[in-house]
Each structure stands twice: as C-alpha cells, then as structure tokens.
Design an enzyme around this catalytic site. Structure first.
Site, short mmCIF file in Angstrom:
data_model
loop_
_atom_site.label_atom_id
_atom_site.label_comp_id
_atom_site.label_asym_id
_atom_site.label_seq_id
_atom_site.Cartn_x
_atom_site.Cartn_y
_atom_site.Cartn_z
N ILE A 138 1.01 -1.23 0.05
CA ILE A 138 -0.09 -0.04 0.10
C ILE A 138 0.88 1.10 -0.10
CG2 ILE A 138 -1.96 -1.20 1.13
CD1 ILE A 138 -1.19 -0.32 3.92
N ASP A 139 0.35 2.20 -0.37
CA ASP A 139 1.18 3.47 -0.71
C ASP A 139 1.68 4.01 0.66
OD1 ASP A 139 0.56 3.58 -3.41
OD2 ASP A 139 -1.12 4.91 -3.19
N LYS A 140 2.90 4.73 0.70
CA LYS A 140 3.26 5.45 1.79
C LYS A 140 2.62 6.08 2.63
CE LYS A 140 6.45 9.20 3.09
NZ LYS A 140 7.34 10.24 2.47
N ARG A 239 -6.98 5.64 -5.93
CA ARG A 239 -6.71 7.07 -6.05
C ARG A 239 -7.08 7.37 -7.51
NH1 ARG A 239 -0.76 7.52 -4.33
NH2 ARG A 239 -1.14 9.82 -4.70
#
Length: 305
Positions: A138-140, A239
C-alpha cells in the site's frame, strides 16, 4: 536455489509485451525485477533471448530462470509497528501513515521491511532481497492492513490468492465532492500515464484491467466518506479511479487538488478490513481495525461544519 518455469502462450496474449506477460504470471515480483531478468538473458522465447518489449504470438514458448536469492543488505531497524495477527507462517500488520513499505530509491531505510527484519526472525524470500515477506503493498501515505509472509510456501499461497482476486481488501476513503449514487462499480484499465511516467492513469495503452467497487458511508457538505473494495490491485487504483469519476481523494495532490485545505498529510485512505484463506491451515481469516487518529480528526472537523 534456482527455479526454472516454462509457459506456452494462447491467443489471448497475442501482441502483449513479454515483460507485461511475465508480470501477470509473477505478481509477487516487480516489473523492473522481471525486466532485469530479460535484459540479463534469463528469459527465452522459443529458445532465444529477446527484449522486454517483444510482442508475443500465439503458441510462443517462454522459459524463465529465477535466480537464487542473495542475502539481503537491508538493515534491521527498531521501528515500532502494530502486529494485528501472527502465526508461524504469516503476519497481518497495521502499517502507519507516512511509512514506506520497502526500501527503494530515496528510501533506503525507515521502511516496514527494515522494521520487520528487526522484529521477525524469518521472512519469505520470493519477492527479492529488498522486499522480504512482502506479498502486496500500500502507498506510503495510506495506512492500514498488510499481509506479510514468513516462508515461501505461505507466500506462494497468498500470491496465488492475490492473482485470483481472492484476497478481499476493503478501504475507507474521504473524497472531494458529494457522491450522489449510493454505490457503484468502476471498471477502467490502469497503466502508466502517457504524459507523466511517474503517475498512473486510466488508459488503453499498456494497461491492466482494474475494477473498484465503492459504497457511500456518509455524506458531508462538500465531501463523501466511501468504502472501496478492490477486485483487482493496480498501483494507486483507488486514487486513480476516484479521480477518474470526478471525486479525487482528499489530501491527494498527485491525482487531486494541488492545494489542500483539510489536510497536508497525504491522501485520506485507510485499509481497514482484510480477509483471506490461510495458505497453510486453509482457514478463512478476517481482520478489521478502526480508523487512525489522523482520519478521525478530519471527519470530526467535517461533522462540525
């Protein structure tokens, strides 16, 4: 030890790039890792080395040799993180916001992998020396639940479930604008943005099928809290998809508004539920965690308006 596998293509792969085909067969490996194998001569098409951009034909025979993994040079660091579940085969962790999952360019340390190496004795080696144990990412700036494999058998089982879309990942997201529908299904392919290679986009060029299901949880004056379920797992999928339908995530300056009024801490996205079948025990497991403090503060601010 080295691993060699052979595939024979069918008509559905006609015209697909070689590196794209391999990334679909080995979702546990990054595309750059597979491209390097092609460039290094560890992939053959019909007995010959070729380039990553080779366009496949029906009945091509593809052989790939996966090298023996090297010892990791990633340092172990005593960085706290929450373990939601752990057994001899896997972990479910709650990744905090602002933590990168694995080392890479610009992030050699301070990642979840650095923390895992300090806290966990054994991690699977399938995903390479920079990403031991990492089954998915998962993204930062996305917080929440993440699966980690302790051994290769568990990793292969989880990767197979991921490929078949059998791991159920559910997110809560705060988006711009009022979503009028109670829910929906976004079916739009995602690939690299042709105009900006560091971004993803809905595109028909070198893209992969991407499907997101969403349900409205609460509407505010100018924002909406949604629950999103991933049918596929493409980079930045939620997103990109929410921006595509005109409701980018709050805090997302890449796909949404450049100037953010509610938060300066990145996109409001939290992986709060995870369900899968244990790859060894064959038991169905499901985990759910509450919203983190940063998310709750923003929602309280909206509720007062």
């Amino acid at each position: 030890m080295e691993e060699t596998n052979t595939f024979r293509t069918t008509s559905e792969y006609e015209g697909k790039r070689l590196d794209q085909f391999l990334s679909e067969q080995y979702e546990e490996h990054s595309r750059s890792f597979l491209k390097k194998l092609i460039d290094d001569g560890s992939v053959w098409v019909n007995g010959k080395n070729t380039k990553a951009g080779y366009k496949l034909r029906e009945d091509d025979e593809i052989t790939i040799r996966l090298p023996e993994l090297e010892e990791t040079d990633v340092i172990a660091q005593d960085i706290p993180f929450d373990v939601v579940y752990e057994d001899p085969h896997l972990l479910v962790v709650n990744k905090p916001k602002a933590m990168v999952v694995h080392p890479g360019h610009g992030n050699p340390s301070g990642t979840l992998v650095n923390a895992l190496l300090h806290q966990v004795k054994d991690l699977s080696g399938i995903n390479g020396v920079k990403r031991p144990g990492i089954v998915h990412r998962i993204d930062k700036d996305t917080s929440g639940l993440l699966l980690v494999a302790k051994n290769d058998e568990a990793h292969r089982g989880l990767a197979a479930q991921l490929k078949k879309h059998e791991i159920r990942r559910t997110y809560l997201a705060l988006v711009e604008g009022v979503v009028t529908e109670d829910g929906g299904r976004i079916d739009a392919p995602i690939g690299r943005d042709p105009k900006n290679r560091i971004k993803m986009a809905v595109t028909d060029r070198n893209s992969k099928k991407a499907v997101t299901h969403f349900t409205v949880k609460r509407r505010y004056a100018k924002h909406t809290l949604i629950e999103a379920n991933l049918e596929t797992g493409r980079t930045h999928q939620i997103r990109v998809h929410m921006a595509y339908i005109g409701h980018p995530l709050v805090g997302d300056t890449v796909y949404g508004r450049k100037k953010q009024a509610l938060t300066q801490e990145g996109q409001m996205l939290h992986a709060y539920r995870l369900a899968f079948t244990h790859p060894i025990k064959k038991e169905d497991l499901s985990f759910q965690i509450p919203l983190p403090v940063y998310f709750v503060k923003v929602l309280r601010k909206l509720a007062r308006r």
